[in-house]
Design a protein around this motif. Structure first.
Motif, PDB file in Angstrom:
ATOM      1  N   LEU A  38       0.828  -1.198   0.000  1.00  0.00           N
ATOM      2  CA  LEU A  38       0.000   0.000   0.000  1.00  0.00           C
ATOM      3  C   LEU A  38       0.864   1.251   0.000  1.00  0.00           C
ATOM      4  O   LEU A  38       0.635   2.195  -0.754  1.00  0.00           O
ATOM      5  N   PHE A  39       1.878   1.231   0.865  1.00  0.00           N
ATOM      6  CA  PHE A  39       2.788   2.383   0.924  1.00  0.00           C
ATOM      7  C   PHE A  39       3.471   2.608  -0.414  1.00  0.00           C
ATOM      8  O   PHE A  39       3.518   3.712  -0.941  1.00  0.00           O
ATOM      9  N   LEU A  40       4.012   1.529  -0.990  1.00  0.00           N
ATOM     10  CA  LEU A  40       4.746   1.664  -2.250  1.00  0.00           C
ATOM     11  C   LEU A  40       3.837   2.144  -3.372  1.00  0.00           C
ATOM     12  O   LEU A  40       4.231   2.972  -4.204  1.00  0.00           O
ATOM     13  N   LYS A  41       2.629   1.650  -3.396  1.00  0.00           N
ATOM     14  CA  LYS A  41       1.694   2.054  -4.441  1.00  0.00           C
ATOM     15  C   LYS A  41       1.384   3.545  -4.333  1.00  0.00           C
ATOM     16  O   LYS A  41       1.377   4.270  -5.344  1.00  0.00           O
ATOM     17  N   MET A  42       1.144   4.025  -3.120  1.00  0.00           N
ATOM     18  CA  MET A  42       0.856   5.444  -2.921  1.00  0.00           C
ATOM     19  C   MET A  42       2.071   6.293  -3.256  1.00  0.00           C
ATOM     20  O   MET A  42       1.963   7.329  -3.919  1.00  0.00           O
ATOM     21  N   ALA A  43       3.225   5.858  -2.808  1.00  0.00           N
ATOM     22  CA  ALA A  43       4.448   6.626  -3.023  1.00  0.00           C
ATOM     23  C   ALA A  43       4.781   6.764  -4.499  1.00  0.00           C
ATOM     24  O   ALA A  43       5.165   7.830  -4.980  1.00  0.00           O
ATOM     25  N   MET A  44       4.644   5.660  -5.249  1.00  0.00           N
ATOM     26  CA  MET A  44       4.992   5.683  -6.668  1.00  0.00           C
ATOM     27  C   MET A  44       4.051   6.566  -7.474  1.00  0.00           C
ATOM     28  O   MET A  44       4.430   7.130  -8.493  1.00  0.00           O
ATOM     29  N   LYS A  45       2.805   6.684  -7.027  1.00  0.00           N
ATOM     30  CA  LYS A  45       1.881   7.557  -7.733  1.00  0.00           C
ATOM     31  C   LYS A  45       2.296   9.014  -7.586  1.00  0.00           C
ATOM     32  O   LYS A  45       2.110   9.825  -8.487  1.00  0.00           O
ATOM     33  N   LEU A  46       2.824   9.333  -6.427  1.00  0.00           N
ATOM     34  CA  LEU A  46       3.118  10.732  -6.116  1.00  0.00           C
ATOM     35  C   LEU A  46       4.524  11.158  -6.496  1.00  0.00           C
ATOM     36  O   LEU A  46       4.743  12.288  -6.921  1.00  0.00           O
ATOM     37  N   HIS A  47       5.495  10.270  -6.338  1.00  0.00           N
ATOM     38  CA  HIS A  47       6.890  10.674  -6.472  1.00  0.00           C
ATOM     39  C   HIS A  47       7.724   9.580  -7.133  1.00  0.00           C
ATOM     40  O   HIS A  47       7.299   8.435  -7.241  1.00  0.00           O
ATOM     41  N   SER A  48       8.908   9.960  -7.560  1.00  0.00           N
ATOM     42  CA  SER A  48       9.885   9.006  -8.069  1.00  0.00           C
ATOM     43  C   SER A  48      10.986   8.752  -7.058  1.00  0.00           C
ATOM     44  O   SER A  48      11.607   7.700  -7.051  1.00  0.00           O
ATOM     45  N   ILE A  49      11.235   9.749  -6.211  1.00  0.00           N
ATOM     46  CA  ILE A  49      12.351   9.699  -5.270  1.00  0.00           C
ATOM     47  C   ILE A  49      11.883  10.209  -3.918  1.00  0.00           C
ATOM     48  O   ILE A  49      11.143  11.197  -3.847  1.00  0.00           O
ATOM     49  N   ILE A  50      12.317   9.559  -2.861  1.00  0.00           N
ATOM     50  CA  ILE A  50      12.070  10.060  -1.511  1.00  0.00           C
ATOM     51  C   ILE A  50      13.417  10.179  -0.795  1.00  0.00           C
ATOM     52  O   ILE A  50      14.108   9.181  -0.586  1.00  0.00           O
ATOM     53  N   LEU A  51      13.770  11.399  -0.468  1.00  0.00           N
ATOM     54  CA  LEU A  51      14.982  11.625   0.316  1.00  0.00           C
ATOM     55  C   LEU A  51      14.622  11.386   1.772  1.00  0.00           C
ATOM     56  O   LEU A  51      13.967  12.200   2.417  1.00  0.00           O
ATOM     57  N   MET A  52      15.045  10.237   2.285  1.00  0.00           N
ATOM     58  CA  MET A  52      14.642   9.855   3.637  1.00  0.00           C
ATOM     59  C   MET A  52      15.378  10.678   4.687  1.00  0.00           C
ATOM     60  O   MET A  52      14.798  11.107   5.676  1.00  0.00           O
ATOM     61  N   LYS A  53      16.653  10.882   4.457  1.00  0.00           N
ATOM     62  CA  LYS A  53      17.403  11.773   5.352  1.00  0.00           C
ATOM     63  C   LYS A  53      18.667  12.220   4.634  1.00  0.00           C
ATOM     64  O   LYS A  53      19.253  11.499   3.817  1.00  0.00           O
ATOM     65  N   ASP A  54      19.060  13.444   4.932  1.00  0.00           N
ATOM     66  CA  ASP A  54      20.296  14.009   4.370  1.00  0.00           C
ATOM     67  C   ASP A  54      20.866  14.969   5.398  1.00  0.00           C
ATOM     68  O   ASP A  54      20.149  15.824   5.937  1.00  0.00           O
ATOM     69  N   SER A  55      22.145  14.811   5.681  1.00  0.00           N
ATOM     70  CA  SER A  55      22.798  15.644   6.686  1.00  0.00           C
ATOM     71  C   SER A  55      24.104  16.191   6.133  1.00  0.00           C
ATOM     72  O   SER A  55      24.943  15.434   5.635  1.00  0.00           O
ATOM     73  N   THR A  56      24.256  17.514   6.202  1.00  0.00           N
ATOM     74  CA  THR A  56      25.480  18.180   5.733  1.00  0.00           C
ATOM     75  C   THR A  56      26.086  18.976   6.877  1.00  0.00           C
ATOM     76  O   THR A  56      25.376  19.718   7.578  1.00  0.00           O
ATOM     77  N   PHE A  57      27.388  18.806   7.050  1.00  0.00           N
ATOM     78  CA  PHE A  57      28.116  19.557   8.074  1.00  0.00           C
ATOM     79  C   PHE A  57      29.335  20.208   7.426  1.00  0.00           C
ATOM     80  O   PHE A  57      30.133  19.534   6.773  1.00  0.00           O
ATOM     81  N   VAL A  58      29.448  21.524   7.594  1.00  0.00           N
ATOM     82  CA  VAL A  58      30.562  22.291   7.033  1.00  0.00           C
ATOM     83  C   VAL A  58      31.296  22.985   8.167  1.00  0.00           C
ATOM     84  O   VAL A  58      30.672  23.674   8.982  1.00  0.00           O
ATOM     85  N   GLU A  59      32.613  22.805   8.196  1.00  0.00           N
ATOM     86  CA  GLU A  59      33.432  23.477   9.212  1.00  0.00           C
ATOM     87  C   GLU A  59      34.498  24.308   8.514  1.00  0.00           C
ATOM     88  O   GLU A  59      35.360  23.768   7.819  1.00  0.00           O
ATOM     89  N   VAL A  60      34.422  25.633   8.696  1.00  0.00           N
ATOM     90  CA  VAL A  60      35.426  26.547   8.135  1.00  0.00           C
ATOM     91  C   VAL A  60      36.461  26.791   9.229  1.00  0.00           C
ATOM     92  O   VAL A  60      36.183  27.473  10.217  1.00  0.00           O
ATOM     93  N   SER A  61      37.648  26.227   9.035  1.00  0.00           N
ATOM     94  CA  SER A  61      38.677  26.323  10.082  1.00  0.00           C
ATOM     95  C   SER A  61      39.607  27.516   9.872  1.00  0.00           C
ATOM     96  O   SER A  61      40.113  28.085  10.835  1.00  0.00           O
ATOM     97  N   LYS A  62      39.835  27.891   8.622  1.00  0.00           N
ATOM     98  CA  LYS A  62      40.676  29.048   8.288  1.00  0.00           C
ATOM     99  C   LYS A  62      40.080  29.754   7.074  1.00  0.00           C
ATOM    100  O   LYS A  62      39.182  29.224   6.424  1.00  0.00           O
ATOM    101  N   TYR A  63      40.627  30.934   6.765  1.00  0.00           N
ATOM    102  CA  TYR A  63      40.109  31.658   5.605  1.00  0.00           C
ATOM    103  C   TYR A  63      40.333  30.867   4.326  1.00  0.00           C
ATOM    104  O   TYR A  63      39.661  31.106   3.308  1.00  0.00           O
ATOM    105  N   ASN A  64      41.255  29.902   4.383  1.00  0.00           N
ATOM    106  CA  ASN A  64      41.567  29.123   3.185  1.00  0.00           C
ATOM    107  C   ASN A  64      41.395  27.616   3.399  1.00  0.00           C
ATOM    108  O   ASN A  64      42.041  26.816   2.745  1.00  0.00           O
ATOM    109  N   LYS A  65      40.469  27.236   4.285  1.00  0.00           N
ATOM    110  CA  LYS A  65      40.236  25.808   4.460  1.00  0.00           C
ATOM    111  C   LYS A  65      38.867  25.555   5.085  1.00  0.00           C
ATOM    112  O   LYS A  65      38.482  26.190   6.064  1.00  0.00           O
ATOM    113  N   TYR A  66      38.156  24.592   4.488  1.00  0.00           N
ATOM    114  CA  TYR A  66      36.933  24.115   5.109  1.00  0.00           C
ATOM    115  C   TYR A  66      36.792  22.617   4.856  1.00  0.00           C
ATOM    116  O   TYR A  66      37.335  22.071   3.892  1.00  0.00           O
ATOM    117  N   SER A  67      36.049  21.957   5.734  1.00  0.00           N
ATOM    118  CA  SER A  67      35.757  20.532   5.603  1.00  0.00           C
ATOM    119  C   SER A  67      34.257  20.369   5.362  1.00  0.00           C
ATOM    120  O   SER A  67      33.442  21.121   5.912  1.00  0.00           O
TER     121      SER A  67
END
Length: 630
Positions: A38-67
């Motif tokens: 049931l879930f898959l049938k509903m999901a496929m009608k509405l969307h092609s992709i579901i981003l379940m989770k995404d996490s981005t972390f950026v650390e700028v340590s110096k004026y010329n460096k970031y991770s």
């Protein structure tokens, strides 16, 4: 339709509600989901992709460096075009940006591993395209071929970069078919440099935000895909960051406003690329001759550039932002947008004509440079030439475009004009119903056996001119097929003669065609029923029964069609229709008729106004457009 009769005989026009998707997460690093049919049938009608989770972390340590750290899980439901894009993994890097860690784990819904990739499994290639000749960039790529649907892509990547000129942004949307369950972004600034931020186009989007000192945290949940409706105003909601003290491919600099940015750009990237030798200067002066009209001089130089250069992407030197030396463009006959614009500027300098390189966001939607937020932005460079009474615009990458022709992907938006007198934000001209024009003049000779000979002249201006420049590159067969498609309402269509012309001085593209056809009129006994508009019927692909999700953005246009019918000897009209004139919020429409000496003249004009309209106006618009159809 209109009757033409023989004088010797008596005569006789889905919407789905958003369904909440319940996704269940485990405590492990990868998400688990409800695998019920049931879930898959509903999901496929509405969307092609579901981003379940995404996490981005950026650390700028110096004026010329970031991770940069990014991880997440995405559910791919089917093989739609948007979903297929996820099967091609590509990650860019160069000598200033290092991919420290890269891993992909692809599983089915039950957790069975379908593919496991580590950094060494990716192919390492030079990141050039078909129009590139040089690039400093490389890419790690892998193409995955799915064997089942749905499947889950789990990804983790860690990057270390010195290119602080381009700090990562928090982009809300993923694609037109991606539903976002959870997405997080955090940027921490541990450097001594100041970081500014700007929210863009976030109306209607709920964002959880926490900002303390130099720590910026954001989170969004349950974001449905952005609307990709016809005439929709594209949205690019994001939160962007810019560091005042930056590093870019071996060069450092500072700016907090556009004038400072422009000064640095000219000093570091442009000033030492503008040398031309005496031979080239003499050639330019010979080209100008005794001409004193500035516009004609500019036109001569622009044509000179078009005749001897072509566009090729060159992404080398200071992050791909530094142009080739103007002398090298002259010598080799190629360059990218910045190189060709810079070369043209140098030639104009020899003629004593001031011009300015102009940094702009080239896109189908009107993506303006933010006048209040100075940052590394823009993806294209054109040239503006300020004169006493006017400003001319030169698109230097095309060998076919007219002089002083703004394009549909650079029109009506803010851009940065780079000048030693002070760089500033300017606004480019607008393409609208006053500039986007097409005129048809059609002469149709009708014979008594219902065959016709047709002469048609089509004159394109503005966006119509731009759209039809591609015809210059057509082979004979391609051009013939183009004509057959244009005149597909005619039976037994046979081309007799053609001519096409690109007027680069005035920005006009003209196509003349002569052809024959048969069975044009509907025969009723000895009479004919004549179709008034032989081709180019005005239609719209807006749907009246669809609930509109986004506002409308319509580019104005004007269409005039004059049709002259020469009737067979012995035929006349049963009646002459009255003139039609209609006005609406969105535009104007008229249709007039005259008949004299066996010649029926029909003139139809349609004008749509350039504007942005709220989605609630869709029904009014459709009613107006319906009035325009005849």
């Amino acid at each position: 339709m209109i009757y033409c009769f023989n004088q010797n005989v008596i005569p006789k026009f889905r919407y789905f509600k958003l369904i909440v998707l319940f996704i269940l997460f485990s405590q492990s690093s990868f998400a688990q989901i409800d695998t019920s049919q049931l879930f898959l049938k509903m999901a496929m009608k509405l969307h092609s992709i579901i981003l379940m989770k995404d996490s981005t972390f950026v650390e700028v340590s110096k004026y010329n460096k970031y991770s940069y750290f990014n991880s997440g899980s995405v559910l791919v439901l089917n093989n739609s075009d948007e979903a297929k894009k996820l099967n091609f993994f590509n990650y860019f890097y160069n000598k200033y940006t290092d991919i420290k860690h890269l891993s992909i784990l692809i599983t089915d819904l039950n957790g069975k591993v379908l593919k496991k990739l580590k950094k060494s499994d990716f192919e390492d290639i030079s990141a050039f395209s078909d129009i590139s000749i040089y690039t400093d960039n490389r890419a790690k790529i892998y193409k995955y071929v799915p064997t089942i649907y749905p499947y889950i892509i789990n990804y983790q990547i860690e990057i270390s970069s010195e290119q602080t000129a381009f700090l990562p942004s928090f982009d809300i949307y993923e694609s037109t078919k991606c539903y976002i369950l959870n997405k997080k972004f955090r940027l921490i600034n541990k450097s001594d440099a100041n970081i500014r931020y700007k929210k863009e186009d976030l109306e209607g989007i709920e964002i959880s935000e926490k900002i303390t000192n130099n720590d910026f945290s954001y989170e969004i949940n349950h974001i449905k895909p952005f609307s990709n409706e016809v005439y929709s105003k594209e949205r690019e909601p994001s939160i962007n960051f810019s560091i005042d003290h930056f590093y870019l491919s071996g060069e450092e600099g500072t700016f907090s406003n556009w004038e400072q940015f422009g000064n640095w750009y000219i000093t570091k990237l442009i000033s030492n690329t503008q040398s031309l030798d005496d031979k080239v200067k003499a050639e330019v002066k010979q080209l100008i001759g005794n001409e004193t009209d500035k516009k004609k001089i500019i036109q001569k130089i622009f044509q000179y550039v078009q005749n001897r250069t072509r566009y090729l992407s060159v992404s080398k030197g200071i992050g791909g932002w530094k142009p080739m030396n103007a002398m090298d463009v002259h010598k080799y006959g190629y360059g990218d947008c910045k190189a060709l614009s810079n070369y043209t500027k140098c030639l104009l300098d020899v003629a004593g004509i001031e011009s300015n390189l102009t940094l702009i966001n080239a896109s189908a939607n009107k993506s303006s440079i933010d006048k209040d937020f100075a940052s590394w932005t823009g993806n294209h460079i054109i040239l503006n030439v300020p004169l006493e009474q006017d400003t001319l615009w030169l698109e230097c990458t095309s060998q076919e475009i007219a002089y002083n022709q703004i394009t549909d992907y650079t029109q009506d938006r803010n851009a940065l004009s780079l000048s030693n007198k002070g760089s500033k934000i300017i606004h480019t001209p607008k393409l609208d119903n006053k500039t986007n024009k097409v005129d048809f003049i059609t002469n149709i000779q009708i014979s008594t056996d219902n065959k016709i000979n047709v002469e048609n002249k089509t004159v394109y201006k503005g966006k119509y001119y731009l759209d039809n420049l591609k015809i210059n590159y057509f082979t004979k067969d391609e051009f013939d097929n183009f004509l057959k498609e244009t005149y597909n309402t005619f039976q037994d269509f046979a081309i007799l003669k053609t001519k096409k012309e690109n007027d680069k001085e005035n920005g006009i593209y003209t196509i003349d065609v002569q052809f024959s056809a048969s069975n044009y009129c509907k025969k009723i006994g000895n009479d004919f029923m004549l179709k008034l508009i032989p081709f180019n019927n005005f239609t719209t692909n807006l749907k009246k029964d669809k609930i509109r999700e986004s506002d409308l953005e319509i580019m104005g246009k004007s269409i005039r069609h004059e049709i002259n019918y020469t009737l067979p000897n012995g035929y006349t009209l049963k009646e002459i229709p009255n003139k039609i004139e209609k006005q609406a919020e969105f535009g104007n429409y008229s249709m007039s008729f005259s008949f004299e000496n066996n010649l029926l003249k029909v003139i139809r004009t349609i004008e749509l106004f350039d504007n942005e309209y709220k989605k609630k106006s869709i029904r009014i618009l459709l009613l107006s457009l319906k009035k325009f159809q005849f």
